[in-house]
Design an enzyme around this catalytic site. Structure first.
Site, PDB file in Angstrom:
ATOM      1  CB  SER A   7      -0.881   0.011   1.248  1.00 60.18           C
ATOM      2  OG  SER A   7      -1.348   1.326   1.456  1.00 60.18           O
ATOM      3  CG  HIS A  32      -4.020  -1.692  -1.347  1.00 58.86           C
ATOM      4  ND1 HIS A  32      -5.166  -2.395  -1.651  1.00 58.86           N
ATOM      5  CD2 HIS A  32      -4.348  -0.897  -0.314  1.00 58.86           C
ATOM      6  CE1 HIS A  32      -6.133  -2.043  -0.826  1.00 58.86           C
ATOM      7  NE2 HIS A  32      -5.669  -1.121   0.004  1.00 58.86           N
ATOM      8  CG  ASP A  34      -5.001   2.359   1.159  1.00 57.12           C
ATOM      9  OD1 ASP A  34      -5.978   1.598   1.064  1.00 57.12           O
ATOM     10  OD2 ASP A  34      -3.891   1.999   1.587  1.00 57.12           O
ATOM     11  CG  MET A  36      -8.042   7.088   3.108  1.00 55.28           C
ATOM     12  SD  MET A  36      -6.962   7.118   4.533  1.00 55.28           S
ATOM     13  CE  MET A  36      -6.404   5.408   4.550  1.00 55.28           C
ATOM     14  CG  HIS A  65      -9.232   0.199  -0.096  1.00 50.87           C
ATOM     15  ND1 HIS A  65      -8.577  -0.027   1.098  1.00 50.87           N
ATOM     16  CD2 HIS A  65     -10.560   0.179   0.194  1.00 50.87           C
ATOM     17  CE1 HIS A  65      -9.475  -0.173   2.064  1.00 50.87           C
ATOM     18  NE2 HIS A  65     -10.671  -0.052   1.539  1.00 50.87           N
ATOM     19  CG  MET A  67     -11.119   3.263   2.614  1.00 52.61           C
ATOM     20  SD  MET A  67      -9.549   3.188   3.487  1.00 52.61           S
ATOM     21  CE  MET A  67      -8.422   3.291   2.095  1.00 52.61           C
ATOM     22  CG  MET A 136     -11.510  -2.880   5.542  1.00 51.70           C
ATOM     23  SD  MET A 136     -10.013  -2.399   4.657  1.00 51.70           S
ATOM     24  CE  MET A 136      -9.036  -1.619   5.941  1.00 51.70           C
ATOM     25  CG  ASP A 174      -6.056  -2.830   3.464  1.00 58.03           C
ATOM     26  OD1 ASP A 174      -4.956  -2.579   3.991  1.00 58.03           O
ATOM     27  OD2 ASP A 174      -6.714  -1.994   2.818  1.00 58.03           O
TER      28      ASP A 174
HETATM   29  C1  DX5 Z   1      -6.112   1.435   5.977  1.00 59.73           C
HETATM   30  C2  DX5 Z   1      -5.700   1.209   4.534  1.00 59.73           C
HETATM   31  C3  DX5 Z   1      -4.580   0.262   4.410  1.00 59.73           C
HETATM   32  C4  DX5 Z   1      -3.291   0.716   5.027  1.00 59.73           C
HETATM   33  C5  DX5 Z   1      -2.606  -0.503   5.562  1.00 59.73           C
HETATM   34  O1  DX5 Z   1      -7.261   2.188   6.014  1.00 59.73           O
HETATM   35  O2  DX5 Z   1      -6.785   0.695   3.785  1.00 59.73           O
HETATM   36  O3  DX5 Z   1      -4.379  -0.175   3.070  1.00 59.73           O
HETATM   37  O4  DX5 Z   1      -2.443   1.377   4.147  1.00 59.73           O
HETATM   38  O5  DX5 Z   1      -1.521  -0.109   6.315  1.00 59.73           O
HETATM   39  P1  DX5 Z   1      -0.745  -1.114   7.277  1.00 59.73           P
HETATM   40  O6  DX5 Z   1      -0.279  -2.275   6.438  1.00 59.73           O
HETATM   41  O7  DX5 Z   1       0.365  -0.285   7.804  1.00 59.73           O
HETATM   42  O8  DX5 Z   1      -1.717  -1.570   8.340  1.00 59.73           O
HETATM   43 ZN    ZN Z   2      -6.412  -0.254   1.763  1.00 64.47          ZN
END
Ligand code: DX5
Ligand code: ZN
Length: 216
Positions: A7, A32, A34, A36, A65, A67, A136, A174
């Site tokens: 990620s 990956h 992310d 947000m 992904h 969010m 998750m 994840d």
């Molecule tokens: C969390 C994200 C993850 C995050 C994981 O909301 O969706 O993808 O980057 O990070 P680690 O591997 O550090 O838990």
């Molecule tokens: Zn993620």
């Protein structure tokens, strides 16, 4: 086939291109990404322009992904930015069946993510439509959180559910994956393993990937 999917949330954004090349050189197949929005999750990460700017650097699969609230508003933009897989949260969308079909109409792969407290049973009617399920194993919003133990059971439940209906389903996990937790999620049935802080820790990307992959 089990894939480690780093990620880039934990990458060094001042040299993101360099970090992407390091992933490529370590033979990583899936990145990956992310996204947000500060609404669905308390944090804001980055958006479409970042994906666009790294797309020409690599052929790795971009696993996006989302969010964000009401993700259908932005699907087309993420497709255009170069996403190969788009995953939306079950909890973020009132019409998840419609959104999944909409994602697929662009010829990209569609995934659904479920938060730790959401039961696997919500996937029952849509599992046949899906390319990916994302379990998750932390509450989404931040990297570097602790693995929530009951996620392992949920991975096994998805695996079990997929066998008859959708045996090619990608089962992604994840959150909180590191050298101590990676083996159990693989044993539970996950085949796409996201890791952020464990991959980018101390900037030792190549070494960290090697260490994690040895445990798969
Ligand atoms: C969390 C994200 C993850 C995050 C994981 O909301 O969706 O993808 O980057 O990070 P680690 O591997 O550090 O838990
Ligand atoms: Zn993620």
């Amino acid at each position: 086939m089990i894939n480690l999917a780093p990620s880039i949330l934990s990458a060094d954004f001042s040299k993101l291109g360099e970090d992407i090349r390091k992933l490529d050189n370590s033979n990583i197949k899936i990145v990956h990404i992310d996204i947000m929005d500060g609404m669905f999750v308390p944090n804001i990460s980055f958006g479409v322009p970042i994906i666009k700017s790294i797309r020409p650097l690599t052929k790795m699969i971009f696993d996006v992904h989302l969010m964000i609230e009401n993700p259908s508003r932005y699907i087309e933009e993420f497709v255009k930015s170069g996403a190969d897989i788009i995953t939306v949260h079950y909890e973020s969308d009132k019409h998840i069946d419609r959104t999944l079909n909409y994602i697929k109409s662009f010829g990209v792969k569609a995934g659904v993510a479920i938060n730790p407290a959401t039961p696997v049973s919500v996937l029952k009617n849509i599992i046949g439509l899906l390319d990916m399920v994302l379990i998750m194993s932390v509450n989404p919003g931040y990297g570097g959180q602790k693995y929530i133990e009951y996620a392992s059971e949920k991975i096994s439940e998805v695996k079990e559910m997929s066998l008859s209906v959708n045996p090619d389903l990608m089962i992604e996990v994840d959150g909180g994956i590191n050298c101590n937790t990676i083996a159990k999620v693989v044993n539970a049935g996950a085949n796409v393993i996201v890791a952020g802080s464990a991959v980018f820790k101390d900037g030792k990307i190549t070494e960290n990937i090697k260490e994690l992959e040895e445990l798969i």
